[in-house]
Design a protein around this motif. Structure first.
Motif, PDB file in Angstrom:
ATOM      1  N   ILE A   6     102.115  31.005  26.973  1.00  0.00           N
ATOM      2  CA  ILE A   6     101.171  31.896  27.642  1.00  0.00           C
ATOM      3  C   ILE A   6     100.074  31.080  28.309  1.00  0.00           C
ATOM      4  CG2 ILE A   6      99.544  33.799  27.329  1.00  0.00           C
ATOM      5  CD1 ILE A   6     101.132  34.651  24.877  1.00  0.00           C
ATOM      6  N   GLY A   7      99.751  31.462  29.535  1.00  0.00           N
ATOM      7  CA  GLY A   7      98.606  30.892  30.238  1.00  0.00           C
ATOM      8  C   GLY A   7      97.515  31.935  30.330  1.00  0.00           C
ATOM      9  N   ALA A  33      98.225  26.938  28.710  1.00  0.00           N
ATOM     10  CA  ALA A  33      97.458  26.560  29.897  1.00  0.00           C
ATOM     11  C   ALA A  33      96.290  27.506  30.086  1.00  0.00           C
ATOM     12  CB  ALA A  33      98.349  26.568  31.141  1.00  0.00           C
ATOM     13  N   VAL A  34      95.281  27.008  30.777  1.00  0.00           N
ATOM     14  CA  VAL A  34      94.115  27.816  31.124  1.00  0.00           C
ATOM     15  C   VAL A  34      93.664  27.429  32.532  1.00  0.00           C
ATOM     16  CG1 VAL A  34      92.507  26.146  30.077  1.00  0.00           C
ATOM     17  CG2 VAL A  34      91.777  28.522  30.408  1.00  0.00           C
ATOM     18  N   ALA A  35      93.105  28.398  33.234  1.00  0.00           N
ATOM     19  CA  ALA A  35      92.480  28.138  34.530  1.00  0.00           C
ATOM     20  C   ALA A  35      91.219  28.976  34.593  1.00  0.00           C
ATOM     21  CB  ALA A  35      93.407  28.510  35.680  1.00  0.00           C
ATOM     22  N   ALA A  36      90.183  28.440  35.229  1.00  0.00           N
ATOM     23  CA  ALA A  36      88.938  29.171  35.402  1.00  0.00           C
ATOM     24  C   ALA A  36      88.355  28.825  36.761  1.00  0.00           C
ATOM     25  CB  ALA A  36      87.949  28.829  34.289  1.00  0.00           C
ATOM     26  N   ARG A  37      87.451  29.682  37.245  1.00  0.00           N
ATOM     27  CA  ARG A  37      86.816  29.410  38.538  1.00  0.00           C
ATOM     28  C   ARG A  37      86.042  28.101  38.495  1.00  0.00           C
ATOM     29  NH1 ARG A  37      83.404  34.667  39.498  1.00  0.00           N
ATOM     30  NH2 ARG A  37      83.118  34.345  37.261  1.00  0.00           N
ATOM     31  N   ASP A  38      85.485  27.787  37.332  1.00  0.00           N
ATOM     32  CA  ASP A  38      84.750  26.540  37.116  1.00  0.00           C
ATOM     33  C   ASP A  38      85.629  25.624  36.261  1.00  0.00           C
ATOM     34  OD1 ASP A  38      83.125  24.492  36.222  1.00  0.00           O
ATOM     35  OD2 ASP A  38      81.397  25.771  35.809  1.00  0.00           O
ATOM     36  N   LEU A  61      98.056  28.347  37.991  1.00  0.00           N
ATOM     37  CA  LEU A  61      98.527  28.717  36.662  1.00  0.00           C
ATOM     38  C   LEU A  61      99.723  29.659  36.745  1.00  0.00           C
ATOM     39  CD1 LEU A  61      96.533  29.470  33.486  1.00  0.00           C
ATOM     40  CD2 LEU A  61      98.256  31.104  34.230  1.00  0.00           C
ATOM     41  N   ILE A  62      99.614  30.703  37.565  1.00  0.00           N
ATOM     42  CA  ILE A  62     100.731  31.660  37.599  1.00  0.00           C
ATOM     43  C   ILE A  62     101.956  31.076  38.295  1.00  0.00           C
ATOM     44  CG2 ILE A  62      99.187  33.656  37.482  1.00  0.00           C
ATOM     45  CD1 ILE A  62      99.666  34.127  40.429  1.00  0.00           C
ATOM     46  N   ALA A  63     101.773  29.988  39.041  1.00  0.00           N
ATOM     47  CA  ALA A  63     102.916  29.327  39.683  1.00  0.00           C
ATOM     48  C   ALA A  63     103.579  28.297  38.775  1.00  0.00           C
ATOM     49  CB  ALA A  63     102.466  28.649  40.972  1.00  0.00           C
ATOM     50  N   ALA A  69     104.305  33.799  30.371  1.00  0.00           N
ATOM     51  CA  ALA A  69     103.483  35.006  30.404  1.00  0.00           C
ATOM     52  C   ALA A  69     102.034  34.647  30.679  1.00  0.00           C
ATOM     53  CB  ALA A  69     103.585  35.758  29.076  1.00  0.00           C
ATOM     54  N   VAL A  70     101.299  35.630  31.146  1.00  0.00           N
ATOM     55  CA  VAL A  70      99.894  35.445  31.505  1.00  0.00           C
ATOM     56  C   VAL A  70      99.038  36.434  30.731  1.00  0.00           C
ATOM     57  CG1 VAL A  70      98.219  35.761  33.381  1.00  0.00           C
ATOM     58  CG2 VAL A  70     100.331  34.504  33.794  1.00  0.00           C
ATOM     59  N   TYR A  71      97.926  35.942  30.206  1.00  0.00           N
ATOM     60  CA  TYR A  71      96.917  36.802  29.591  1.00  0.00           C
ATOM     61  C   TYR A  71      95.797  36.990  30.605  1.00  0.00           C
ATOM     62  CZ  TYR A  71      93.032  38.251  26.588  1.00  0.00           C
ATOM     63  OH  TYR A  71      91.957  38.920  26.047  1.00  0.00           O
TER      64      TYR A  71
END
Length: 326
Positions: A6-7, A33-38, A61-63, A69-71
């Motif tokens: 899960i990302g 995995a994680v992604a954030a605007r910052d 991240l979604i690519a 799966a994505v949270y």
């Protein structure tokens, strides 16, 4: 063996409780995995929670082909948008409630999930705890249901919070009230008609509290109460009255911490405690089951459409526009 990677989109305050901790208890799950605007915030979040990959953007991240799966714990106004993007990228989605800003957006998500054959679960975590099924079972013993009332009220005096932002689809009904509506529908056993609603405003278009009167197909009446800031500071409860008795529940949201369940049938009163794990653990386990077997999703987009339809109509009856339509 890791079966579901899960990302997570963003580093929201709810993520440790809703995802990180449960993932340590549910076999076969990795928060990968994680992604954030910052990016610096994402890196700090990843370091704190041992997440191996930090992506430059939500798109990256979604690519990521290694993510199953994505949270999605983004602000309300971003739920449908990024859930749709994740579905287009072939990812299952666990999305924080409410799934969308309005009924129309929820329908778009449902159509995309069906098109791609992917799981979308709206994170009404309380629904996965054994207390929820026990409440439904007891309601079945109360005879003809006359009245259902639900409350989710808690104080949020931090008025800069995004939950008070109209552009981000905020408001007491969207944040707290979506639970109150959902539980009323669950206990009412059908889709209600909204008869009247009254809002207390924090700013133009943004409700700090909301109450609404409902009528169910059975003829039972209902009332939902939601508040982020009002004279009703804290109440997380439900009450159902039937021809043979009534049921009262306190703290249906986090029963693992503490709850009270009492009911009277034919003059005999009983009190119970329903043991169980954290609601979020049950929810993540059900999400993994839905991804792997197609079974266990109690809060699919079809349910989200019905919930958002009631929320939209409450806003209209209160003289306000549904979120995302202004």
């Amino acid at each position: 063996m890791i079966r579901v990677r899960i990302g997570t989109l963003g580093a929201a305050r709810i993520t440790p409780s809703a995802l990180i901790k449960p993932a340590k208890l549910v076999p076969g799950v990795e928060v990968a995995a994680v992604a954030a605007r910052d990016r610096s915030r994402a890196e700090a979040f990843a370091a704190k929670h041992a997440i191996p990959v930090v992506h430059e953007s939500y798109e990256a991240l979604i690519a990521d082909p290694s993510i199953d799966a994505v949270y999605n714990p983004l602000p309300n106004a971003r739920h449908a948008e990024w859930t749709l993007r994740a579905l287009e990228a072939g990812k299952h989605v666990l999305c924080e409630k409410p799934l969308a800003s309005n009924e129309s957006e929820a329908r778009s998500v449902a159509e995309a999930a069906d098109k791609h054959g992917l799981v979308v679960m709206e994170a009404f975590h309380y629904r996965y705890h054994p207390l929820a099924d026990r409440m439904v079972s007891i309601v079945g013993e109360l005879g003809e249901i006359k009245q259902i009332e639900t409350w989710l009220c808690f104080p949020l005096p931090r008025f800069s919070d995004i939950r008070y932002s109209l552009p981000l689809s905020g408001g007491a009904l969207m944040d707290a009230g979506c639970y109150a509506v959902h539980l009323a529908r669950l206990l009412g056993g059908g889709e209600p008609t909204v008869r009247a609603a009254r809002a207390l405003l924090r700013s133009p278009g943004v409700d700090r509290a909301m109450s609404a009167s409902l009528e169910f197909p059975s003829g039972a009446t209902g009332r939902v109460n939601a508040s982020l800031w009002s004279s009703q500071l804290l109440k997380i409860s439900a009450r159902v009255v039937g021809s043979r008795g009534q049921m009262r529940v306190f703290n249906f949201i986090a029963p693992q911490a503490f709850h009270r369940l009492s009911y009277t049938v034919d003059g005999v009163t009983k009190r119970e405690r329903v043991a169980g794990e954290a609601t979020y653990t049950y929810q993540l386990r059900a999400f993994v089951s839905a991804v792997e077997t197609g079974e266990g999703n109690l809060t699919p987009p079809s349910d989200s459409i019905a919930n958002m339809a009631v929320i939209d109509e409450i806003y209209r009856k209160a003289g306000l526009a549904p979120r995302g339509t202004i």
